[in-house]
Design a protein around this motif. Structure first.
Motif, PDB file in Angstrom:
ATOM      1  N   LYS A 162      28.877  47.966  39.489  1.00 56.88           N
ATOM      2  CA  LYS A 162      29.414  49.269  39.079  1.00 56.88           C
ATOM      3  C   LYS A 162      30.926  49.195  38.882  1.00 56.88           C
ATOM      4  N   LEU A 163      31.587  48.480  39.778  1.00 55.17           N
ATOM      5  CA  LEU A 163      33.039  48.336  39.646  1.00 55.17           C
ATOM      6  C   LEU A 163      33.398  47.598  38.361  1.00 55.17           C
ATOM      7  N   ARG A 164      32.586  46.599  37.998  1.00 58.43           N
ATOM      8  CA  ARG A 164      32.846  45.883  36.744  1.00 58.43           C
ATOM      9  C   ARG A 164      32.757  46.836  35.550  1.00 58.43           C
ATOM     10  N   LYS A 165      31.751  47.721  35.581  1.00 58.09           N
ATOM     11  CA  LYS A 165      31.598  48.689  34.482  1.00 58.09           C
ATOM     12  C   LYS A 165      32.769  49.667  34.457  1.00 58.09           C
ATOM     13  N   ILE A 166      33.141  50.178  35.645  1.00 59.33           N
ATOM     14  CA  ILE A 166      34.233  51.154  35.722  1.00 59.33           C
ATOM     15  C   ILE A 166      35.554  50.524  35.283  1.00 59.33           C
ATOM     16  N   LEU A 167      35.745  49.281  35.684  1.00 58.81           N
ATOM     17  CA  LEU A 167      37.019  48.597  35.402  1.00 58.81           C
ATOM     18  C   LEU A 167      36.922  47.629  34.227  1.00 58.81           C
ATOM     19  N   LYS A 168      35.951  47.844  33.340  1.00 61.82           N
ATOM     20  CA  LYS A 168      35.730  46.884  32.260  1.00 61.82           C
ATOM     21  C   LYS A 168      36.976  46.652  31.408  1.00 61.82           C
ATOM     22  N   GLU A 169      37.803  47.670  31.253  1.00 64.44           N
ATOM     23  CA  GLU A 169      39.040  47.494  30.488  1.00 64.44           C
ATOM     24  C   GLU A 169      40.062  46.651  31.255  1.00 64.44           C
ATOM     25  N   HIS A 170      39.868  46.568  32.546  1.00 65.81           N
ATOM     26  CA  HIS A 170      40.801  45.829  33.412  1.00 65.81           C
ATOM     27  C   HIS A 170      40.080  44.705  34.149  1.00 65.81           C
ATOM     28  N   PHE A 171      39.073  44.117  33.513  1.00 75.66           N
ATOM     29  CA  PHE A 171      38.234  43.113  34.162  1.00 75.66           C
ATOM     30  C   PHE A 171      39.028  41.939  34.732  1.00 75.66           C
ATOM     31  N   TYR A 172      40.125  41.606  34.124  1.00 72.15           N
ATOM     32  CA  TYR A 172      40.934  40.478  34.570  1.00 72.15           C
ATOM     33  C   TYR A 172      41.554  40.722  35.948  1.00 72.15           C
ATOM     34  N   LEU A 173      41.559  41.957  36.418  1.00 74.13           N
ATOM     35  CA  LEU A 173      42.139  42.280  37.718  1.00 74.13           C
ATOM     36  C   LEU A 173      41.159  42.075  38.862  1.00 74.13           C
ATOM     37  N   LEU A 174      39.867  42.190  38.580  1.00 75.17           N
ATOM     38  CA  LEU A 174      38.874  42.139  39.652  1.00 75.17           C
ATOM     39  C   LEU A 174      38.937  40.886  40.521  1.00 75.17           C
ATOM     40  N   PRO A 175      38.960  39.677  39.946  1.00 71.59           N
ATOM     41  CA  PRO A 175      38.987  38.492  40.823  1.00 71.59           C
ATOM     42  C   PRO A 175      40.224  38.441  41.718  1.00 71.59           C
ATOM     43  N   VAL A 176      41.295  39.026  41.259  1.00 70.14           N
ATOM     44  CA  VAL A 176      42.531  38.995  42.041  1.00 70.14           C
ATOM     45  C   VAL A 176      42.420  39.928  43.252  1.00 70.14           C
ATOM     46  N   VAL A 177      41.901  41.120  43.039  1.00 71.58           N
ATOM     47  CA  VAL A 177      41.905  42.131  44.090  1.00 71.58           C
ATOM     48  C   VAL A 177      40.653  42.066  44.958  1.00 71.58           C
ATOM     49  N   LEU A 178      39.514  41.903  44.308  1.00 75.94           N
ATOM     50  CA  LEU A 178      38.260  41.881  45.057  1.00 75.94           C
ATOM     51  C   LEU A 178      37.833  40.445  45.312  1.00 75.94           C
TER      52      LEU A 178
END
Length: 183
Positions: A162-178
């Motif tokens: 769900k977070l990937r879908k919500i943050l799809k425009e900012h997907f490059y941030l996910l591995p850094v934060v989560l």
């Protein structure tokens, strides 16, 4: 007594012998403060230089050694203080750069985006992700929420989707934060 007289008169030969006998001990003493043998050797050498340059006369050999140890201590402490000041100055200089400013803005904006996205999750999933971001293991989360470890894993996987879908425009941030640790 003749050693003391020779030291007071700056006899090269006697001073050299005194240096050879006492230098290693003074290095070990300075190293207790500095935790760096090379630097401690420099401090001990400087203490002996100051002893050589001292224009007064010593009343006893103990006072000569006291002078050396006190001088070495002051030199070591001054070095430590100087290092601390340099470190603080470097930190301030780093914080004044545009790159530091940019990185801090990006970091804060990223946390804000992720925080908003996590708040959009269902309550149980939100709690799991928040605990996970705080460093809790799946086992610890399960114990805190009184659910099975498998439930934690499943809810966590679904929450990440769900977070990937919500943050799809900012997907490059996910591995850094989560932390993408599903298991």
């Amino acid at each position: 007594m003749e050693l003391l007289v020779a030291l007071n008169k700056k006899n090269y030969r006697v001073f050299g012998k005194f240096f050879d006998e006492n230098f290693p001990f003074l290095v070990m003493f300075a190293d207790k403060y500095l935790e760096d043998m090379d630097l401690a050797a420099d401090v001990a050498q400087e203490a002996f230089i100051q002893l050589w340059r001292f224009e007064g006369e010593f009343e006893s050999l103990e006072k000569v050694k006291g002078f050396l140890y006190t001088t070495a201590r002051h030199l070591a402490l001054n070095h430590l203080k100087h290092d601390r000041i340099v470190e603080e100055y470097v930190k301030i200089q780093e914080k004044e750069t545009d790159i530091f400013f940019r990185d801090q803005v990006i970091e804060e904006e990223t946390y804000q985006l992720v925080h908003k996205a996590v708040n959009q999750l269902a309550e149980q999933s939100r709690k799991i992700i928040q605990l996970s971001l705080q460093g809790y293991s799946n086992q610890e989360i399960a114990e805190q929420l009184h659910i099975s470890v498998n439930s934690v894993r499943t809810l966590k996987q679904n929450a990440y989707k769900k977070l990937r879908k919500i943050l799809k425009e900012h997907f490059y941030l996910l591995p850094v934060v989560l932390k993408m640790d599903f298991f």
